[in-house]
Design a protein around this motif. Structure first.
Motif, mmCIF file in Angstrom:
data_model
loop_
_atom_site.group_PDB
_atom_site.id
_atom_site.type_symbol
_atom_site.label_atom_id
_atom_site.label_comp_id
_atom_site.label_asym_id
_atom_site.label_seq_id
_atom_site.Cartn_x
_atom_site.Cartn_y
_atom_site.Cartn_z
ATOM 1 N N THR C 2 -15.407 1.410 4.367
ATOM 2 C CA THR C 2 -14.818 0.651 5.458
ATOM 3 C C THR C 2 -14.555 1.602 6.618
ATOM 4 O O THR C 2 -14.100 2.712 6.418
ATOM 5 C CB THR C 2 -13.483 0.036 5.006
ATOM 6 N N ASP C 3 -14.861 1.146 7.797
ATOM 7 C CA ASP C 3 -14.598 1.946 8.984
ATOM 8 C C ASP C 3 -13.087 2.181 9.131
ATOM 9 O O ASP C 3 -12.300 1.252 9.050
ATOM 10 C CB ASP C 3 -15.143 1.163 10.191
ATOM 11 N N GLU C 4 -12.701 3.441 9.339
ATOM 12 C CA GLU C 4 -11.272 3.772 9.444
ATOM 13 C C GLU C 4 -10.569 2.930 10.512
ATOM 14 O O GLU C 4 -9.417 2.567 10.375
ATOM 15 C CB GLU C 4 -11.092 5.257 9.788
ATOM 16 N N ASN C 5 -11.310 2.627 11.573
ATOM 17 C CA ASN C 5 -10.697 1.903 12.683
ATOM 18 C C ASN C 5 -10.428 0.439 12.360
ATOM 19 O O ASN C 5 -9.591 -0.191 12.993
ATOM 20 C CB ASN C 5 -11.587 1.990 13.923
ATOM 21 N N THR C 6 -11.182 -0.111 11.423
ATOM 22 C CA THR C 6 -10.996 -1.523 11.112
ATOM 23 C C THR C 6 -10.149 -1.723 9.859
ATOM 24 O O THR C 6 -9.873 -2.834 9.467
ATOM 25 C CB THR C 6 -12.356 -2.219 10.898
ATOM 26 N N LYS C 7 -9.740 -0.607 9.244
ATOM 27 C CA LYS C 7 -8.875 -0.713 8.067
ATOM 28 C C LYS C 7 -7.560 -1.352 8.454
ATOM 29 O O LYS C 7 -7.003 -1.076 9.506
ATOM 30 C CB LYS C 7 -8.572 0.679 7.517
ATOM 31 N N LYS C 8 -7.054 -2.190 7.567
ATOM 32 C CA LYS C 8 -5.732 -2.750 7.803
ATOM 33 C C LYS C 8 -4.729 -2.060 6.897
ATOM 34 O O LYS C 8 -5.065 -1.580 5.820
ATOM 35 C CB LYS C 8 -5.740 -4.252 7.511
ATOM 36 N N LYS C 9 -3.493 -2.030 7.362
ATOM 37 C CA LYS C 9 -2.437 -1.407 6.573
ATOM 38 C C LYS C 9 -1.709 -2.482 5.763
ATOM 39 O O LYS C 9 -1.063 -3.359 6.333
ATOM 40 C CB LYS C 9 -1.461 -0.664 7.500
ATOM 41 N N PHE C 10 -1.878 -2.422 4.468
ATOM 42 C CA PHE C 10 -1.253 -3.382 3.542
ATOM 43 C C PHE C 10 0.004 -2.766 2.928
ATOM 44 O O PHE C 10 -0.038 -1.641 2.432
ATOM 45 C CB PHE C 10 -2.213 -3.732 2.397
ATOM 46 N N LEU C 11 1.091 -3.526 2.956
ATOM 47 C CA LEU C 11 2.312 -3.090 2.284
ATOM 48 C C LEU C 11 2.683 -4.112 1.216
ATOM 49 O O LEU C 11 2.833 -5.300 1.501
ATOM 50 C CB LEU C 11 3.469 -2.960 3.285
ATOM 51 N N ILE C 129 8.018 -0.832 7.158
ATOM 52 C CA ILE C 129 7.748 -2.276 7.292
ATOM 53 C C ILE C 129 7.181 -2.562 8.681
ATOM 54 O O ILE C 129 6.213 -3.306 8.834
ATOM 55 C CB ILE C 129 9.036 -3.086 7.035
ATOM 56 N N ALA C 130 7.795 -1.924 9.672
ATOM 57 C CA ALA C 130 7.371 -2.157 11.061
ATOM 58 C C ALA C 130 6.002 -1.542 11.361
ATOM 59 O O ALA C 130 5.419 -1.809 12.407
ATOM 60 C CB ALA C 130 8.418 -1.602 12.021
ATOM 61 N N GLY C 131 5.499 -0.725 10.444
ATOM 62 C CA GLY C 131 4.242 -0.024 10.703
ATOM 63 C C GLY C 131 3.047 -0.589 9.959
ATOM 64 O O GLY C 131 1.983 0.021 9.935
ATOM 65 N N HIS C 132 3.219 -1.742 9.321
ATOM 66 C CA HIS C 132 2.114 -2.314 8.544
ATOM 67 C C HIS C 132 1.589 -3.611 9.159
ATOM 68 O O HIS C 132 2.287 -4.307 9.878
ATOM 69 C CB HIS C 132 2.558 -2.535 7.095
ATOM 70 N N ASP C 133 0.324 -3.924 8.840
ATOM 71 C CA ASP C 133 -0.302 -5.135 9.375
ATOM 72 C C ASP C 133 -0.047 -6.350 8.487
ATOM 73 O O ASP C 133 0.181 -7.447 8.967
ATOM 74 C CB ASP C 133 -1.831 -4.935 9.481
ATOM 75 N N VAL C 134 -0.153 -6.134 7.181
ATOM 76 C CA VAL C 134 -0.033 -7.240 6.229
ATOM 77 C C VAL C 134 1.023 -6.881 5.197
ATOM 78 O O VAL C 134 0.949 -5.817 4.584
ATOM 79 C CB VAL C 134 -1.381 -7.503 5.503
ATOM 80 N N ILE C 135 2.017 -7.740 5.044
ATOM 81 C CA ILE C 135 3.072 -7.481 4.057
ATOM 82 C C ILE C 135 3.003 -8.561 2.986
ATOM 83 O O ILE C 135 3.211 -9.746 3.258
ATOM 84 C CB ILE C 135 4.461 -7.459 4.724
ATOM 85 N N LEU C 136 2.656 -8.136 1.778
ATOM 86 C CA LEU C 136 2.592 -9.071 0.659
ATOM 87 C C LEU C 136 3.872 -8.934 -0.154
ATOM 88 O O LEU C 136 4.147 -7.875 -0.719
ATOM 89 C CB LEU C 136 1.353 -8.794 -0.203
ATOM 90 N N SER C 137 4.651 -10.011 -0.185
ATOM 91 C CA SER C 137 5.943 -9.978 -0.873
ATOM 92 C C SER C 137 5.823 -10.634 -2.237
ATOM 93 O O SER C 137 5.215 -11.701 -2.360
ATOM 94 C CB SER C 137 6.993 -10.729 -0.057
ATOM 95 N N PHE C 138 6.442 -9.997 -3.220
ATOM 96 C CA PHE C 138 6.395 -10.550 -4.580
ATOM 97 C C PHE C 138 7.789 -10.651 -5.167
ATOM 98 O O PHE C 138 8.688 -9.992 -4.709
ATOM 99 C CB PHE C 138 5.510 -9.675 -5.460
#
Lengths: 130, 102, 138
Positions: C2-11, C129-138
């Protein structure tokens, strides 16, 4: 804007599926796109067509199925979570040697990768659960 | 750049609201939904903290969930605004990300 | 790749203890599958979520699946950032010494074993938390 929705709880015990449904409906009415609704944990129980709630109560499965049909929504039930909880489509029932399937119209069973893909492809991921 | 935090738990039963409020960044938004709206009624044990947080972060409560629980808009902690589901969608769209405190 | 630039940050936001409910186990299952997507993945352990990383978990007598060893293997899945909140540990009378060792091999430094668990304070967690694109809560 493109939304993705994750639902972690089944219908009726928790409000999560109701809230997610109202959110999805409102988003669509505002012209947003719902890339996918992903049902996980007990959320997979939203996808059985065998629920028969009392007539004076809402039928969440039906509401989701109808929304899926009218807006071509992609309702995905997690296969691993579904197998634990007895939610099967015809293929899975055959593969697992079960005597019937129960998946509701508009829902499909697929892998967890669909949740990650939804996170990648959408602008906002919104999670509903307990 | 802001986060919309959703809280769906009664603060009288679980710590989701407290944990959410402990992790806010300046300019973040908090939306109380489902049993989370129980925190918003004035005179409750969380009125003070919501009032304090409300000075740096906007706090909203989902009106249909208030109505379902018999909480009148006039009985909310001062500064808490109400939204309907469309308003929820707008808040989520306007924020950079959504964080659910389940 | 995956291109580093298009990577999303998942938390992955873990706030619940293991075993009493299934969230910890099924969250971990998402992490394992998600690893194949080569995104930027972090795990956050807040509140009772810190109990997921307790050392010496044994669910045998409880008749439940022993899944805690999977956390130790996360390094093999390129999942190397496990953020544990200090205040959550403190409140529960725990220290990082009570947690299982989770490590990864750093290919940039001669495959030296490094700890994946990073203890952060509440303010740092808020920044995460403020630095991520997608936050998956469980």
């Amino acid at each position: 804007m493109r939304f993705a929705i994750q639902i972690n709880e089944g219908p009726y015990t928790h409000q999560a599926s109701d809230t997610a449904y109202r959110f999805a409906k409102a988003a669509l009415e505002k012209g947003h796109e719902i890339f996918r609704v992903f049902f996980y944990h007990d959320g997979v129980n939203n996808g059985t067509r065998y629920t028969v709630p009392p007539q004076d109560d809402r039928n969440l499965q039906k509401l989701w199925s109808e929304l899926a049909e009218s807006h071509k929504l992609d309702l995905v039930v997690c296969i691993a979570a579904a197998q634990r909880r007895g939610i099967l489509d015809a293929n899975e029932a055959k593969r697992q040697g079960k005597d019937g399937d129960n998946i509701a119209p508009g829902f499909r069973i697929s892998g967890l990768g669909q949740l990650i893909e939804a996170g990648i492809e959408s602008d906002r991921m919104v999670v509903f659960g307990d | 750049m802001s986060t919309l935090h959703t809280v769906n738990k009664s603060p009288y039963e679980r710590n989701a609201l407290k944990s959410c409020l402990d992790h806010l960044s300046a300019g973040d938004l908090v939306l109380l939904i489902e049993d989370g709206v129980l925190a918003a009624r004035k005179g409750g044990a969380f009125a003070q903290v919501l009032g304090d947080v409300g000075r740096s972060c906007k706090i909203y409560a989902l009106n249909p969930d208030l109505a379902a629980r018999g909480i009148a808009v006039g009985d909310l902690v001062e500064g808490i605004q109400t939204v309907d589901y469309g308003g929820f969608v707008d808040l989520a769209a306007d924020a950079t990300r959504v964080c659910a405190w389940l | 790749m995956t291109d580093e630039n298009t990577k999303k940050k998942f938390l992955y936001l873990n706030r619940k203890a293991p075993f009493g409910t299934i969230y910890a186990l099924e969250s971990l299952e998402v992490v394992l599958i998600g690893a194949a997507f080569e995104q930027d993945v972090s795990l956050a352990f807040i509140d009772d979520g810190v109990f997921q990383l307790m050392n010496n978990q044994d669910a045998t007598a409880a008749g439940m699946k022993n899944f805690s060893k999977i956390y130790r293997a996360l390094g093999d899945y390129e999942v190397r950032k496990l953020y544990v909140e200090k205040e959550s540990l403190d409140l529960r009378g725990l220290t990082v010494g009570d947690l299982m060792p989770v490590t990864y091999e750093d290919e940039d430094e001669n495959y030296e074993e490094k700890p994946s668990i990073r203890v952060v304070d509440r303010a740092e967690m808020a920044k995460l938390i403020a630095g991520h694109d997608v936050i998956l809560s469980f």
